[in-house]
Design an enzyme around this catalytic site. Structure first.
Site, short mmCIF file in Angstrom:
data_model
loop_
_atom_site.label_atom_id
_atom_site.label_comp_id
_atom_site.label_asym_id
_atom_site.label_seq_id
_atom_site.Cartn_x
_atom_site.Cartn_y
_atom_site.Cartn_z
N THR A 173 3.14 9.64 -6.16
CA THR A 173 3.78 9.51 -7.46
C THR A 173 3.16 10.47 -8.47
OG1 THR A 173 2.24 7.82 -8.26
CG2 THR A 173 4.19 7.06 -7.01
N GLU A 222 3.48 18.52 2.30
CA GLU A 222 4.59 17.68 1.85
C GLU A 222 4.86 17.90 0.36
OE1 GLU A 222 5.94 12.96 1.55
OE2 GLU A 222 3.99 13.48 2.38
N ARG A 223 3.82 18.05 -0.41
CA ARG A 223 4.00 18.20 -1.86
C ARG A 223 4.60 19.55 -2.23
NH1 ARG A 223 -1.56 14.75 -2.94
NH2 ARG A 223 -0.49 12.74 -2.73
N GLU A 260 2.00 9.74 -11.26
CA GLU A 260 0.79 9.12 -11.81
C GLU A 260 -0.43 9.41 -10.94
OE1 GLU A 260 4.31 7.45 -13.53
OE2 GLU A 260 3.74 7.62 -11.41
N ALA A 275 0.86 -1.19 0.00
CA ALA A 275 0.00 0.00 0.00
C ALA A 275 0.89 1.24 0.00
CB ALA A 275 -0.93 0.00 1.22
#
Length: 388
Positions: free
Chosen positions: A366, A243-244, A368, A132
């Site tokens: 990710t 975080e991003r 994606e 996960a």
């Protein structure tokens, strides 16, 4: 552009932090890159200087400064040629400590947050599991309530600071039948019986300790629950925007440094009787990279400004990370190419930069997954709301 966000006080902080890094950190980087172990003394020095408390309340020993002090902190960490050291130093205050501050009880804050700010304790955040990763709701780790304790069983992987930290912020399902709505968060002491860690050997970020962690009937006091039961998924999602944008800022700063290094090399390297910065094909490649990095930086600053104003910027933070980490990968590749054979030699810093950069499109969601989040927002009209 900088005048929009940075004051003289900001720039004084940048200079003092840069000086600190070059005096206290840079002399040890090569050793830490080889050993994969950042020695405890530097954590304590960072804490003593207040660097872990930039964004935290004065009540717990923090400095409670605005978001652009964090931006400077991240940018300067990217310029000392060790993505692993930088990662360890931002994962602690902006992944683990964020949950202590936002969801921790007063008792938890007094015990863990204050010691984290001073550098006496190191934390990590445990979300990803072997089965996960991006699918957070698919985690299998469980926490079963038994009296005044929870019993945690399961495993986590790819955890930065996962081997040498003192405590772990752990996500686990207290109500597995509810799927992602059954996740809760806990703070777990490293020395609790049943907690074990194995260090992973990585392509990049080699100075940091990345671990696979096992929980075998780990008994955790109920008071170590962060926030409320079954609210963990919302808490995790709420902090992912930070975080991003952190990873997006890391990316543009890393790219800026790589470009500066490469341009200086091009000015000194000669071929066919002139320095290679005079060749049009190479000049135009640099011009393209510089343009893309500057655009990323501008968008990242704008998004950081909104984060500082407590806006819930899921779309913008996802876009910032998606594009900035892609650009950083391309810049790392092209800058190494411009050094020719020397770019492939470990004596020069761009080989490490290429390895360290590669995690950008993977960690923290990710590329994606980010594309699907963005697609849901811009195509399907989905609205992401903060946890309540």
């Amino acid at each position: 552009m900088n005048e929009l966000y940075f004051t003289e006080e900001h720039e004084f902080f940048r200079k003092s932090f840069r000086d600190f890094l070059h005096k206290e950190v840079v002399p040890h980087i090569e050793k830490w890159e080889k050993t994969g172990h950042i020695e405890r003394f530097i954590w304590k020095k960072m804490g003593e200087m207040g660097y872990f408390g930039i964004s935290y309340p004065e009540k717990y020993g923090g400095l409670d400064l605005d978001i652009f002090y964090l931006v400077i902190y991240l940018e300067e960490l990217q310029k000392i040629r060790s993505g692993g050291f930088a990662a360890a130093m931002w994962v602690h205050p902006y992944l683990a400590m964020s949950h202590l501050n936002a969801e921790g009880s007063e008792e938890i804050k007094q015990k863990y947050l204050t010691a984290s700010i001073t550098g006496d304790m190191i934390g990590c955040l445990c979300i990803t599991e072997p089965f996960a990763g991006s699918d957070v709701g698919g985690m299998r780790t469980t926490a079963v309530k038994e009296g005044d304790h929870y019993i945690i069983n399961g495993s986590k992987t790819f955890i930065t600071n996962g081997v040498y930290s003192d405590y772990l912020v752990v996500s686990a399902k207290t109500h597995p039948e509810l799927g992602s709505r059954g996740i809760s968060l806990f703070v777990v002491d490293r020395d609790t019986p049943g907690v074990s860690a194995t260090k992973l050997d990585k392509l990049g970020w080699r100075a940091s300790d990345t671990g696979e962690i096992a929980f075998d009937n780990v008994k955790v006091p109920a008071k170590n629950l962060l926030g409320a039961e079954k609210k963990g998924f919302g808490y995790l999602m709420q902090h992912l925007a930070l975080e991003r944008i952190v990873m997006a800022i890391n990316a543009h700063a890393r790219s800026e440094w790589a470009l500066e290094y490469t341009i200086q090399y091009m000015k000194e390297r000669t071929a066919f009787g002139k320095s290679i910065d005079k060749f049009q094909a190479l000049r135009h490649r640099v011009a393209q990279m510089a343009s893309e990095v500057e655009m990323c930086k501008s968008f990242n600053y704008s998004t950081a400004y909104q984060v500082g104003k407590k806006k819930y910027v899921v779309k913008e933070a996802s876009m910032a990370k998606l594009v900035s980490t892609r650009v950083a990968d391309e810049v790392a590749y092209d800058c190494l190419q411009l050094l020719g054979g020397y770019g492939y030699v470990e004596e020069y810093p761009l080989a490490r930069n290429l390895r360290d950069s590669r995690l950008g499109p993977i960690g923290g969601g990710t590329s994606e997954i980010l594309r699907e989040i963005i697609a849901k927002i811009v195509i399907d009209g989905k609205k992401y709301k903060p946890a309540t």
